[in-house]
Write a protein that holds these residues in place. Structure first.
Motif, PDB file in Angstrom:
ATOM      1  N   THR A   9       0.826  -1.204   0.000  1.00  0.00           N
ATOM      2  CA  THR A   9       0.000   0.000   0.000  1.00  0.00           C
ATOM      3  C   THR A   9       0.860   1.253   0.000  1.00  0.00           C
ATOM      4  N   LEU A  10       1.899   1.277   0.790  1.00  0.00           N
ATOM      5  CA  LEU A  10       2.749   2.462   0.837  1.00  0.00           C
ATOM      6  C   LEU A  10       3.510   2.662  -0.465  1.00  0.00           C
ATOM      7  N   LYS A  11       3.940   1.589  -1.099  1.00  0.00           N
ATOM      8  CA  LYS A  11       4.610   1.716  -2.393  1.00  0.00           C
ATOM      9  C   LYS A  11       3.631   2.127  -3.478  1.00  0.00           C
ATOM     10  N   SER A  12       2.390   1.702  -3.359  1.00  0.00           N
ATOM     11  CA  SER A  12       1.408   2.035  -4.385  1.00  0.00           C
ATOM     12  C   SER A  12       1.155   3.540  -4.456  1.00  0.00           C
ATOM     13  N   ARG A  13       1.269   4.217  -3.340  1.00  0.00           N
ATOM     14  CA  ARG A  13       1.072   5.672  -3.322  1.00  0.00           C
ATOM     15  C   ARG A  13       2.126   6.361  -4.185  1.00  0.00           C
ATOM     16  N   LYS A  14       3.342   5.838  -4.139  1.00  0.00           N
ATOM     17  CA  LYS A  14       4.438   6.389  -4.927  1.00  0.00           C
ATOM     18  C   LYS A  14       4.122   6.346  -6.421  1.00  0.00           C
ATOM     19  N   PHE A  15       3.465   5.284  -6.868  1.00  0.00           N
ATOM     20  CA  PHE A  15       3.190   5.091  -8.285  1.00  0.00           C
ATOM     21  C   PHE A  15       1.759   5.455  -8.681  1.00  0.00           C
ATOM     22  N   GLY A  16       0.967   5.982  -7.747  1.00  0.00           N
ATOM     23  CA  GLY A  16      -0.388   6.430  -8.048  1.00  0.00           C
ATOM     24  C   GLY A  16      -1.395   5.303  -8.230  1.00  0.00           C
ATOM     25  N   CYS A  17      -1.129   4.147  -7.646  1.00  0.00           N
ATOM     26  CA  CYS A  17      -2.066   3.014  -7.750  1.00  0.00           C
ATOM     27  C   CYS A  17      -3.129   3.124  -6.655  1.00  0.00           C
ATOM     28  N   LYS A  18      -4.268   2.538  -6.896  1.00  0.00           N
ATOM     29  CA  LYS A  18      -5.356   2.522  -5.912  1.00  0.00           C
ATOM     30  C   LYS A  18      -5.855   1.095  -5.730  1.00  0.00           C
ATOM     31  N   PHE A  19      -6.187   0.746  -4.510  1.00  0.00           N
ATOM     32  CA  PHE A  19      -6.790  -0.544  -4.193  1.00  0.00           C
ATOM     33  C   PHE A  19      -8.269  -0.325  -3.914  1.00  0.00           C
ATOM     34  N   ASP A  34      -4.887   2.060   9.825  1.00  0.00           N
ATOM     35  CA  ASP A  34      -3.769   3.012   9.898  1.00  0.00           C
ATOM     36  C   ASP A  34      -2.993   3.056   8.587  1.00  0.00           C
ATOM     37  N   VAL A  35      -2.805   1.903   7.987  1.00  0.00           N
ATOM     38  CA  VAL A  35      -2.084   1.825   6.715  1.00  0.00           C
ATOM     39  C   VAL A  35      -2.867   2.529   5.614  1.00  0.00           C
ATOM     40  N   LEU A  36      -4.166   2.318   5.590  1.00  0.00           N
ATOM     41  CA  LEU A  36      -4.995   2.967   4.575  1.00  0.00           C
ATOM     42  C   LEU A  36      -4.959   4.476   4.722  1.00  0.00           C
ATOM     43  N   GLU A  37      -4.991   4.949   5.951  1.00  0.00           N
ATOM     44  CA  GLU A  37      -4.941   6.396   6.195  1.00  0.00           C
ATOM     45  C   GLU A  37      -3.597   6.972   5.762  1.00  0.00           C
ATOM     46  N   ALA A  38      -2.511   6.269   6.083  1.00  0.00           N
ATOM     47  CA  ALA A  38      -1.175   6.743   5.725  1.00  0.00           C
ATOM     48  C   ALA A  38      -0.946   6.751   4.219  1.00  0.00           C
ATOM     49  N   SER A  39      -1.654   5.905   3.504  1.00  0.00           N
ATOM     50  CA  SER A  39      -1.448   5.815   2.059  1.00  0.00           C
ATOM     51  C   SER A  39      -2.338   6.776   1.275  1.00  0.00           C
ATOM     52  N   GLY A  40      -3.108   7.607   1.972  1.00  0.00           N
ATOM     53  CA  GLY A  40      -3.942   8.592   1.293  1.00  0.00           C
ATOM     54  C   GLY A  40      -5.177   7.997   0.663  1.00  0.00           C
ATOM     55  N   SER A  41      -5.792   7.067   1.328  1.00  0.00           N
ATOM     56  CA  SER A  41      -6.958   6.365   0.788  1.00  0.00           C
ATOM     57  C   SER A  41      -8.182   7.257   0.673  1.00  0.00           C
ATOM     58  N   SER A  42      -9.048   6.887  -0.239  1.00  0.00           N
ATOM     59  CA  SER A  42     -10.350   7.514  -0.395  1.00  0.00           C
ATOM     60  C   SER A  42     -11.410   6.488  -0.031  1.00  0.00           C
ATOM     61  N   TYR A  43     -12.560   6.964   0.400  1.00  0.00           N
ATOM     62  CA  TYR A  43     -13.646   6.069   0.782  1.00  0.00           C
ATOM     63  C   TYR A  43     -14.898   6.414  -0.007  1.00  0.00           C
ATOM     64  N   MET A  44     -15.643   5.407  -0.363  1.00  0.00           N
ATOM     65  CA  MET A  44     -16.927   5.601  -1.016  1.00  0.00           C
ATOM     66  C   MET A  44     -17.968   4.860  -0.193  1.00  0.00           C
ATOM     67  N   LEU A  45     -18.874   5.608   0.400  1.00  0.00           N
ATOM     68  CA  LEU A  45     -19.930   5.004   1.207  1.00  0.00           C
ATOM     69  C   LEU A  45     -21.217   4.997   0.391  1.00  0.00           C
TER      70      LEU A  45
END
Length: 58
Positions: A9-19, A34-45
């Protein structure tokens, strides 16, 4: 397994990938929250989400 998710997840942020994680409620992601928050995640509810889920995202 969480360790692999953290590194990926942290490496994916570097390359602009999203899970995309599909769950019924946010509490199912507590182990990696915590990992999702650190990686700049977005949420869709979606319609029918619990009020607690909205509070957790804000």
């Amino acid at each position: 397994m969480v360790g692999k998710i953290v590194i990926g997840t942290l490496k994916s942020r570097k390359f602009g990938c999203k899970f995309i994680f599909s769950t019924q409620y946010i509490k199912q992601l507590d182990a990696i929250a915590d990992v999702l928050e650190a990686s700049g995640s977005s949420y869709m509810l979606l319609k029918g989400s619990l009020e607690d889920d909205y509070r957790k995202v804000i």
